[in-house]
Design an enzyme around this catalytic site. Sequence first.
Site, mmCIF file in Angstrom:
data_model
loop_
_atom_site.group_PDB
_atom_site.id
_atom_site.type_symbol
_atom_site.label_atom_id
_atom_site.label_comp_id
_atom_site.label_asym_id
_atom_site.label_seq_id
_atom_site.Cartn_x
_atom_site.Cartn_y
_atom_site.Cartn_z
ATOM 1 N N ASP A 9 0.863 -1.172 0.000
ATOM 2 C CA ASP A 9 0.000 0.000 0.000
ATOM 3 C C ASP A 9 0.908 1.233 0.000
ATOM 4 O O ASP A 9 2.096 1.141 0.351
ATOM 5 C CB ASP A 9 -0.888 -0.036 1.248
ATOM 6 C CG ASP A 9 -1.686 1.234 1.425
ATOM 7 O OD1 ASP A 9 -2.377 1.642 0.475
ATOM 8 O OD2 ASP A 9 -1.609 1.828 2.520
ATOM 9 N N ASP A 11 -0.228 5.102 0.889
ATOM 10 C CA ASP A 11 -0.509 6.071 1.955
ATOM 11 C C ASP A 11 -0.616 5.381 3.311
ATOM 12 O O ASP A 11 -1.424 4.468 3.499
ATOM 13 C CB ASP A 11 -1.808 6.818 1.656
ATOM 14 C CG ASP A 11 -1.716 7.636 0.377
ATOM 15 O OD1 ASP A 11 -1.030 8.670 0.400
ATOM 16 O OD2 ASP A 11 -2.313 7.235 -0.638
ATOM 17 N N THR A 106 -2.404 0.922 -4.586
ATOM 18 C CA THR A 106 -3.007 1.996 -3.808
ATOM 19 C C THR A 106 -4.448 2.265 -4.211
ATOM 20 O O THR A 106 -4.838 2.027 -5.358
ATOM 21 C CB THR A 106 -2.182 3.294 -3.960
ATOM 22 O OG1 THR A 106 -2.830 4.373 -3.276
ATOM 23 C CG2 THR A 106 -2.023 3.681 -5.432
ATOM 24 N N LYS A 138 -10.437 -1.468 -2.590
ATOM 25 C CA LYS A 138 -10.327 -2.096 -1.278
ATOM 26 C C LYS A 138 -11.576 -1.732 -0.450
ATOM 27 O O LYS A 138 -12.042 -0.608 -0.561
ATOM 28 C CB LYS A 138 -9.065 -1.604 -0.562
ATOM 29 C CG LYS A 138 -7.772 -1.846 -1.350
ATOM 30 C CD LYS A 138 -6.590 -1.158 -0.662
ATOM 31 C CE LYS A 138 -5.327 -1.227 -1.516
ATOM 32 N NZ LYS A 138 -4.189 -0.535 -0.880
#
Length: 216
Positions: A9, A11, A106, A138
Amino acid sequence: MRCKGFLFDLDGTLVDSLPAVERAWSNWARRHGLAPEEVLAFIHGKQAITSLRHFMAGKSEADIAAEFTRLEHIEATETEGITALPGAIALLSHLNKAGIPWAIVTSGSMPVARARHKIAGLPAPEVFVTAERVKRGKPEPDAYLLGAQLLGLAPQECVVVEDAPAGVLSGLAAGCHVIAVNAPADTPRLNEVDLVLHSLEQITVTKQPNGDVIIQ
């Protein structure tokens, strides 16, 4: 734990973008008469368009798309305070040197993700999966399944490294190994991940002659 590649990932895992994210979304919340804390509690790890559809329920897709474009521009250009998280650059550089495949996966859009990746000074990934490349974000598994596919690996050969509950659930649903880094204690299914860590600096990676990667 053994694997053949990594799916990171961005962030909250590789970069600390929290100040920029909170500024952009808090301002957005206030413009729309919403409580910033309510918005910030919802958005973590999710695609921006998913969050906008949630908070703009009843609005037209055209209105939501226009708001997304405006917010995307803000997030891609206002990058003050974004930095690489401890251990991120060293770990990615080690993977490159060892010839271990890795990708960034991401929930951010390409302009936002590229801007944050660049300002943080991270090494370039072999594969960069952003929101535009999947229909379902996600916590659905699509993004991590695509990341594994583009690396030429089976999901079970990959380790997902995540901080957000939505991302942890996505990695588990994809059938990957999962390392949770700085994830909230109340993250669903946290007891099912392979490792729970506080920092990327705690990860030690060794490549075996047969190509297997050992993570400690």
